[in-house]
Every structure is written in structure tokens, then in C-alpha cells.
Design an enzyme around this catalytic site. Sequence first.
Site, PDB file in Angstrom:
ATOM      1  N   SER A 148       0.855  -1.182   0.000  1.00 46.84           N
ATOM      2  CA  SER A 148       0.000   0.000   0.000  1.00 46.84           C
ATOM      3  C   SER A 148       0.890   1.230   0.000  1.00 46.84           C
ATOM      4  O   SER A 148       2.021   1.193   0.517  1.00 46.84           O
ATOM      5  CB  SER A 148      -0.898   0.019   1.239  1.00 46.84           C
ATOM      6  N   TYR A 164      -1.483  -0.883  10.331  1.00 45.63           N
ATOM      7  CA  TYR A 164      -1.604  -1.098   8.886  1.00 45.63           C
ATOM      8  C   TYR A 164      -0.417  -0.484   8.153  1.00 45.63           C
ATOM      9  O   TYR A 164       0.220  -1.136   7.320  1.00 45.63           O
ATOM     10  CB  TYR A 164      -2.915  -0.485   8.388  1.00 45.63           C
TER      11      TYR A 164
END
Length: 257
Positions: A148, A164
Site C-alpha cells: 500500500s 496497517y
Amino acid sequence: MHVKDLFQLEGKVALITGASRGLGLQMAEALGEMGCRVVITARKADELAEASAHLQARGIEVQTIVNDLTQFDRIPELVGNVLDIHGHIDILVNNAGATWGAPAEDYPDDAWHKVMNLNVNAPFFLAREIGKRSMIPRRSGKIINIASIAGLKGMPQGMNTIAYNTSKAASINFTRSLASEWGRHNINVNAICPGFFPSKMSAGLLARMEDAIVAQAPLHRLGGEEDLKGVVVFLASEASRHITGQYLAVDGGASIA
């Protein structure tokens, strides 16, 4: 070799995790449309059944396996099931992931472990199993880790997703490290770093911040249903055979803004 042939995936076997919906299903569709025999796995049988019907309606050969990747002791069984069906695995897309939002000072232990187990530990254990049992013996393989742009920088104010972001930075360096070690086996390991795409995982964030996110990105748009298809086919095919240990941001330019 004709350039079109570099992108052909006819007959290849691809395992995509977290592919019952969202970005995983989009990538499974892309690989299947290029001729892959697709195996998709996720936790929920009903969602897998819907995904299978969706892919089969497009003429894609697909098998489904219900599996919770955080149950690490079941990963050998998952790989064994795919090998029993197809005999080998050519492409692994480590897509399954989790997030959790909370301020760092109040971040729950269980939430931290949940995110790290699914986003960092499971991709390694799965790649290790497939490498040992299929890719290394056959001296061939493509591993694509879905990281990501959150792994490339700190957090925008108001996101509070420290686990995350940390896990996706780990995914990027996992990609580099595994590529360094397994290149001698003719295995390519690369990562895709999506930006903001509408999905179940991002729904809450986009409900609060979509306008700001779109305004910041140079292309002034969110990712769409077609925007990961080309890159996953590229990294799964011989068109990328001299590329390994790299990440590609698919984010409308958000990571450079």
C-alpha cells in the site's frame, strides 16, 4: 517473442488470497481473463461462492478454498489442496489484509497482532510453503505482494492506522528481501502499492475523507475497478521477467503529492 506473447498467461495457475471481493476479485478476474486457472481463497464460503459465480460467468476456470490465513497451521493444507488440483502454482498474489483504526497510545494489543498476523506473517508463511513445494523445485514463479502507499510514508492526520502502515512498509521490504534470496531460483517477487480504492476496508475512511483524498491526488480520482488489472497481469507475466524486488504505486500520484 512477439510482445503480445510476453503477456500471455494461458494455462498458468494463480492463487489469489482475499479474493472473494474487492481488489482481490478484480485481480483474479484480470488473471483469469488472460488465461490463468484461478484459485481464490477467503474466510467466508458465501462470498467465495458469489465470486466464483462472477468469474465463471466470464468464462474463467476457478476453484475456491475456504481458509483463514491467520490459522498458520492450515497453510500447508491450503497449498496442498491447490497442488492436488493443479500440480503446481505459478503465481501467488498475497492480497488478503486487515486494518484497524485507533490512536497509537490506545492501540489494542489484539488489534496490533491481528493486523500483523494477516498482513505480514501469513504472506511469508504462504510464500515459504509455495516456494518450497512448487516454485523452487520448478525453478519458476511470480509472487506479487499487495502492499500500500500507506507503507511509503507516515499517516495523514485523522487516519490512526499505525499497525496497517507499519505492516505495509514491512511488506515492501519483505518483497525486496525475498526477491534477493529467491532470484537464483528464477522467482520474481514484486509488490503493488495501491492508493485509495473504494472497498469494504476503506469505506469508513472514504466516507470521512474522500473529497480531501481526491483533491490531493494529481489525477484527482480514486482507483477504479480496472486500475489494478493491467499491473497485476504485467507482474504475473513474462513481460516483467527482468523485474524483481520492486514496488509499483497505483495511486493516481497520491504518493508524490
